[in-house]
Design a protein around this motif. Structure first.
Motif, PDB file in Angstrom:
ATOM      1  N   THR A   1       0.842  -1.198   0.000  1.00  0.00           N
ATOM      2  CA  THR A   1       0.000   0.000   0.000  1.00  0.00           C
ATOM      3  C   THR A   1       0.878   1.248   0.000  1.00  0.00           C
ATOM      4  O   THR A   1       0.610   2.212  -0.725  1.00  0.00           O
ATOM      5  N   GLY A   2       1.942   1.222   0.786  1.00  0.00           N
ATOM      6  CA  GLY A   2       2.891   2.334   0.789  1.00  0.00           C
ATOM      7  C   GLY A   2       3.584   2.501  -0.562  1.00  0.00           C
ATOM      8  O   GLY A   2       3.798   3.628  -1.018  1.00  0.00           O
ATOM      9  N   LEU A   3       3.912   1.376  -1.217  1.00  0.00           N
ATOM     10  CA  LEU A   3       4.523   1.454  -2.552  1.00  0.00           C
ATOM     11  C   LEU A   3       3.561   2.109  -3.535  1.00  0.00           C
ATOM     12  O   LEU A   3       3.965   2.947  -4.352  1.00  0.00           O
ATOM     13  N   ALA A   4       2.301   1.727  -3.468  1.00  0.00           N
ATOM     14  CA  ALA A   4       1.300   2.297  -4.379  1.00  0.00           C
ATOM     15  C   ALA A   4       1.129   3.797  -4.134  1.00  0.00           C
ATOM     16  O   ALA A   4       1.151   4.598  -5.080  1.00  0.00           O
TER      17      ALA A   4
ATOM     18  N   GLY B   1       8.929   9.753  -2.557  1.00  0.00           N
ATOM     19  CA  GLY B   1      10.192   9.011  -2.580  1.00  0.00           C
ATOM     20  C   GLY B   1      10.535   8.427  -1.215  1.00  0.00           C
ATOM     21  O   GLY B   1      10.969   7.272  -1.114  1.00  0.00           O
ATOM     22  N   THR B   2      10.341   9.215  -0.176  1.00  0.00           N
ATOM     23  CA  THR B   2      10.594   8.725   1.185  1.00  0.00           C
ATOM     24  C   THR B   2       9.659   7.576   1.525  1.00  0.00           C
ATOM     25  O   THR B   2      10.080   6.560   2.098  1.00  0.00           O
ATOM     26  N   LEU B   3       8.394   7.712   1.146  1.00  0.00           N
ATOM     27  CA  LEU B   3       7.432   6.639   1.393  1.00  0.00           C
ATOM     28  C   LEU B   3       7.809   5.369   0.633  1.00  0.00           C
ATOM     29  O   LEU B   3       7.671   4.254   1.170  1.00  0.00           O
ATOM     30  N   LEU B   4       8.325   5.509  -0.587  1.00  0.00           N
ATOM     31  CA  LEU B   4       8.787   4.335  -1.338  1.00  0.00           C
ATOM     32  C   LEU B   4       9.914   3.620  -0.606  1.00  0.00           C
ATOM     33  O   LEU B   4       9.907   2.394  -0.473  1.00  0.00           O
TER      34      LEU B   4
ATOM     35  N   SER C   1       2.433   7.067  -6.582  1.00  0.00           N
ATOM     36  CA  SER C   1       1.552   8.162  -7.014  1.00  0.00           C
ATOM     37  C   SER C   1       2.093   9.514  -6.566  1.00  0.00           C
ATOM     38  O   SER C   1       2.116  10.463  -7.349  1.00  0.00           O
ATOM     39  N   LEU C   2       2.526   9.589  -5.308  1.00  0.00           N
ATOM     40  CA  LEU C   2       3.023  10.859  -4.783  1.00  0.00           C
ATOM     41  C   LEU C   2       4.329  11.285  -5.444  1.00  0.00           C
ATOM     42  O   LEU C   2       4.672  12.469  -5.415  1.00  0.00           O
TER      43      LEU C   2
ATOM     44  N   ALA D   1       5.004  19.366  -7.528  1.00  0.00           N
ATOM     45  CA  ALA D   1       6.327  18.745  -7.446  1.00  0.00           C
ATOM     46  C   ALA D   1       6.826  18.681  -6.009  1.00  0.00           C
ATOM     47  O   ALA D   1       7.684  17.867  -5.685  1.00  0.00           O
ATOM     48  N   ARG D   2       6.270  19.483  -5.141  1.00  0.00           N
ATOM     49  CA  ARG D   2       6.687  19.459  -3.729  1.00  0.00           C
ATOM     50  C   ARG D   2       6.334  18.145  -3.038  1.00  0.00           C
ATOM     51  O   ARG D   2       6.879  17.825  -1.990  1.00  0.00           O
ATOM     52  N   LEU D   3       5.409  17.381  -3.614  1.00  0.00           N
ATOM     53  CA  LEU D   3       5.011  16.102  -3.029  1.00  0.00           C
ATOM     54  C   LEU D   3       5.990  14.974  -3.368  1.00  0.00           C
ATOM     55  O   LEU D   3       5.986  13.935  -2.717  1.00  0.00           O
ATOM     56  N   ALA D   4       6.800  15.164  -4.393  1.00  0.00           N
ATOM     57  CA  ALA D   4       7.698  14.098  -4.852  1.00  0.00           C
ATOM     58  C   ALA D   4       8.648  13.600  -3.752  1.00  0.00           C
ATOM     59  O   ALA D   4       8.818  12.381  -3.613  1.00  0.00           O
TER      60      ALA D   4
END
Length: 142
Positions: A88-91, A119-122, A95-96, A112-115
């Motif tokens: 779920t975190g990967l998904a 990345g951290t969540l990935l 997206s983020l 772009a500020r969400l990227a």
């Protein structure tokens, strides 16, 4: 997968099937984005590196889409709830990361500020998925 679904909660099994489908959707959209980034005229990308940003976002979406398709059936061998949480975190992280970077490539700057959050969540989600191999699955013989 019917017997396996009964061994884990029906909610977890449903979530894993949904994540598998989402992974396939990410992969198909990534291929479409790669084609668009390759064939659209330069005027579509107001930033000098907009085309490469779109390629990068599509790469992340493609690889993580493939990963979701490969990981979700593994719940019979890994701890299913931990795997579902990590996937779920990967998904969400995909997206983020991919959506804001793609939009940024088209000159839409705010998302772009969400990227970095994506990345951290990935990264954290991959660590969670990795931990699913070290926690005993509730299935017999695991």
């Amino acid at each position: 997968m019917q017997n396996h679904d009964r061994a884990i909660s029906s909610r977890t099994a449903f979530l894993l099937r949904g994540l598998f489908s989402l992974g396939a959707l990410y992969a198909s959209l990534a291929v479409a984005c790669q084609a668009a980034a390759t064939h659209l005229p330069d005027t579509v990308f107001p930033l000098p590196n907009g085309r490469s940003m779109m390629h990068m976002a599509a790469d992340i979406a493609l690889w993580h889409g493939i990963a979701l398709c490969a990981l979700t059936p593994a719940s019979r061998y890994l701890h299913p709830q931990r795997l579902a949480f990590g996937c779920t975190g990967l998904a969400l992280g995909t997206s983020l990361f991919s959506i804001p970077v793609t939009l940024h490539g088209f000159g839409i700057l705010f998302p772009a500020r969400l990227a970095p959050t994506g990345g951290t969540l990935l990264i954290l989600s991959w660590l969670c998925v990795a931990s699913a191999a070290f926690i005993r699955s509730p299935l017999k013989g695991s």
